[in-house]
Design an enzyme around this catalytic site. Structure first.
Site, PDB file in Angstrom:
ATOM      1  N   GLU A  50       0.798  -1.223   0.000  1.00 29.34           N
ATOM      2  CA  GLU A  50       0.000   0.000   0.000  1.00 29.34           C
ATOM      3  C   GLU A  50       0.828   1.269   0.000  1.00 29.34           C
ATOM      4  O   GLU A  50       0.519   2.228  -0.693  1.00 29.34           O
ATOM      5  CB  GLU A  50      -0.945   0.005   1.213  1.00 29.34           C
ATOM      6  CG  GLU A  50      -2.213   0.835   0.997  1.00 29.34           C
ATOM      7  CD  GLU A  50      -2.082   2.318   1.298  1.00 29.34           C
ATOM      8  OE1 GLU A  50      -2.916   3.096   0.808  1.00 29.34           O
ATOM      9  OE2 GLU A  50      -1.145   2.728   2.011  1.00 29.34           O
ATOM     10  N   HIS A 117      -0.401   0.182   7.180  1.00 29.02           N
ATOM     11  CA  HIS A 117      -1.015   1.015   6.143  1.00 29.02           C
ATOM     12  C   HIS A 117       0.040   2.064   5.717  1.00 29.02           C
ATOM     13  O   HIS A 117       1.036   1.691   5.116  1.00 29.02           O
ATOM     14  CB  HIS A 117      -2.301   1.614   6.721  1.00 29.02           C
ATOM     15  CG  HIS A 117      -3.260   2.141   5.716  1.00 29.02           C
ATOM     16  ND1 HIS A 117      -4.615   2.270   5.975  1.00 29.02           N
ATOM     17  CD2 HIS A 117      -3.088   2.613   4.467  1.00 29.02           C
ATOM     18  CE1 HIS A 117      -5.221   2.777   4.903  1.00 29.02           C
ATOM     19  NE2 HIS A 117      -4.317   3.001   3.984  1.00 29.02           N
ATOM     20  N   ASN A 171      -4.812   6.866   8.196  1.00 26.61           N
ATOM     21  CA  ASN A 171      -4.444   6.350   6.876  1.00 26.61           C
ATOM     22  C   ASN A 171      -2.935   6.438   6.671  1.00 26.61           C
ATOM     23  O   ASN A 171      -2.281   5.442   6.430  1.00 26.61           O
ATOM     24  CB  ASN A 171      -5.202   7.124   5.791  1.00 26.61           C
ATOM     25  CG  ASN A 171      -5.001   6.533   4.413  1.00 26.61           C
ATOM     26  OD1 ASN A 171      -3.888   6.290   3.999  1.00 26.61           O
ATOM     27  ND2 ASN A 171      -6.094   6.280   3.698  1.00 26.61           N
ATOM     28  N   ASP A 172      -2.379   7.651   6.788  1.00 24.27           N
ATOM     29  CA  ASP A 172      -0.956   7.808   6.491  1.00 24.27           C
ATOM     30  C   ASP A 172      -0.302   8.731   7.513  1.00 24.27           C
ATOM     31  O   ASP A 172      -0.981   9.529   8.179  1.00 24.27           O
ATOM     32  CB  ASP A 172      -0.798   8.386   5.076  1.00 24.27           C
ATOM     33  CG  ASP A 172       0.635   8.278   4.559  1.00 24.27           C
ATOM     34  OD1 ASP A 172       1.425   7.480   5.110  1.00 24.27           O
ATOM     35  OD2 ASP A 172       0.963   8.998   3.602  1.00 24.27           O
ATOM     36  N   ASP A 272      -4.057   8.800  -3.941  1.00 24.49           N
ATOM     37  CA  ASP A 272      -3.784   7.951  -2.773  1.00 24.49           C
ATOM     38  C   ASP A 272      -2.516   8.486  -2.098  1.00 24.49           C
ATOM     39  O   ASP A 272      -2.527   9.600  -1.597  1.00 24.49           O
ATOM     40  CB  ASP A 272      -3.679   6.489  -3.221  1.00 24.49           C
ATOM     41  CG  ASP A 272      -3.978   5.530  -2.086  1.00 24.49           C
ATOM     42  OD1 ASP A 272      -3.365   5.705  -1.019  1.00 24.49           O
ATOM     43  OD2 ASP A 272      -4.808   4.614  -2.234  1.00 24.49           O
ATOM     44  N   ASN A 273      -1.420   7.771  -2.115  1.00 24.57           N
ATOM     45  CA  ASN A 273      -0.227   8.269  -1.426  1.00 24.57           C
ATOM     46  C   ASN A 273       0.561   9.250  -2.282  1.00 24.57           C
ATOM     47  O   ASN A 273       0.463   9.251  -3.504  1.00 24.57           O
ATOM     48  CB  ASN A 273       0.666   7.093  -1.026  1.00 24.57           C
ATOM     49  CG  ASN A 273       0.042   6.304   0.098  1.00 24.57           C
ATOM     50  OD1 ASN A 273      -0.105   6.807   1.206  1.00 24.57           O
ATOM     51  ND2 ASN A 273      -0.374   5.076  -0.195  1.00 24.57           N
TER      52      ASN A 273
END
Ligand SMILES: *[C@@H]1O[C@H](CO)[C@@H](O)[C@H](O)[C@H]1NC(C)=O
Ligand SMILES: *[C@@H]1O[C@H](CO)[C@@H](O)[C@H](O)[C@H]1NC(C)=O
Length: 365
Positions: A50, A117, A171-172, A272-273
């Site tokens: 991920e 994650h 999440n991050d 996303d990232n």
């Protein structure tokens, strides 16, 4: 007459919401395939990659085996049946033929409830010490774990678990020192059904939180599913994938670590990232171009695949984005729901939420 007006108003609000949802879900979109050069799959990664972070020497740490409280019951069952598990993988851009190695973790850490994650890695410039911060979706709560990388033993030593009510559905994470970090809270609800309710009603209940070593403080709020977070090279700016707002938010860090929005860069897709291409300081992000396909894949990866695009966002300076190059696009056959991309010396790794890991040569930059 009054009731009629109320009913018509509600209907109009409902229709407007449905139109917005259908547009966001991307039913009108299609995706073509192109690569920046030859690509191949890295063996041994089938259950996600991920997020990742690459150090200046090409060493790359990758999180694998994501599952979280809001995953569908179908996916949670699949996770068990397929023997998926949380792992941190190591890849080196200087020896790509060696593929990935799973890092052992010190025994005091319970790896059976490790569901990593987002990741952030920092290296002490004087001592060379490498510290990893990893979002961990434990069954009882979300945590942020701190590990130190022991290169001789090729293992991670668990240093501490950050546990606090402020870490809701994380999440991050983006570390600012060996004991301070920003992280994104993706949503408010933590159970699959109420999560869907929050997502489909587009409630802006996501946020960015800063931990300064002692206290947690919300530094940005009213976001719809904020996702990846990353610091600029000079550490003065924070880049946040603004989820369903389909943009990247560029924030300036104030003296007290509060965030001041300086640019909202529209992408027309959900990022996303975010990572940085080290040579240029440009941003690299993986986007989910067709969200209804991403949603179907996340719920049942054995039945549905989803497309991926990797974008390079050209930065005029570290606070101003002004252009986009699309580096990679796949309709879903070669990688499903790509979530992160890292470039080192014109080679690129592309990770995915719960699928494969790809390695590509980048000949188009
Ligand atoms: C997909 O993978 C196949 C086989 O490895 C390769 O020939 C093809 O170029 C890839 N396509 C994309 C879009 O990555
Ligand atoms: C970055 O570029 C933008 C757009 O040209 C400009 O407005 C801004 O002042 C620049 N910032 C810095 C720190 O140079």
């Amino acid at each position: 007459m009054y009731i009629k007006i109320v009913c018509i108003s509600f209907m109009l609000i409902f229709l407007q919401h449905m139109a917005r949802l259908i547009y966001l879900m991307g039913y009108h979109k299609s995706v073509y395939n192109h690569t920046p050069g030859p690509c191949h799959q890295i063996p041994g990664v089938e259950h996600g990659s991920e997020d990742m972070e690459t150090l200046p020497d090409g060493t790359t740490f990758i999180t694998a085996g994501l599952v979280w409280s809001v995953s569908s019951s179908h996916f949670k069952q699949l996770y068990k049946d397929q023997g998926r598990k949380g792992r941190i993988l190591l890849f080196n851009f200087n020896t790509p033929e060696k593929g990935v190695t799973e890092l052992a973790i010190s025994e005091d850490f319970d790896q059976s409830t490790f569901h990593p994650h987002g990741i952030s890695v920092i290296q002490n410039e004087d001592t060379g010490k490498i510290t990893l911060f990893v979002v961990n979706h434990c069954p009882e709560e979300d945590r942020i774990e701190k590990f130190e990388f022991n290169k001789e033993k090729m293992m991670l030593e668990h240093k501490m678990s950050y546990i606090d009510e402020a870490i809701n559905l994380a999440n991050d994470v983006a570390a600012t020192s060996e004991n301070s970090f920003y992280f994104t809270n993706y949503c408010y609800f933590r159970s699959p059904l109420s999560f869907l309710f929050e997502v489909y009603l587009l409630f802006p209940w996501g946020s960015v939180v800063y931990f300064d070593g002692t206290n947690y403080a919300e530094v940005a709020d009213s976001m719809i599913m904020p996702n990846g977070i990353y610091l600029s090279r000079d550490r003065k700016y924070v880049y946040v994938a603004a989820g369903l707002a389909d943009s990247i938010n560029i924030f300036e860090r104030e003296a007290n670590n509060n965030l001041e929005l300086v640019q909202d860069f529209f992408l027309h897709a959900s990022a996303d990232n975010i990572l940085i291409e080290p040579k240029t300081g440009n941003l690299l992000t993986a986007i989910h171009p067709i969200l209804h396909e991403t949603a179907a894949h996340l719920e049942a990866p054995d039945l549905h695949r989803a497309p991926t695009k990797v974008l390079m966002i050209h930065m005029k300076n570290s606070s101003y984005a002004n252009d986009i190059t699309e580096l990679y696009s796949d309709e879903g056959n070669n990688i499903s729901a790509g979530s992160v991309a890292s470039i080192y010396d014109n080679k690129m790794l592309i990770g995915s939420v719960q699928d494969k890991l790809l390695y590509c040569e980048v000949r188009t930059l």
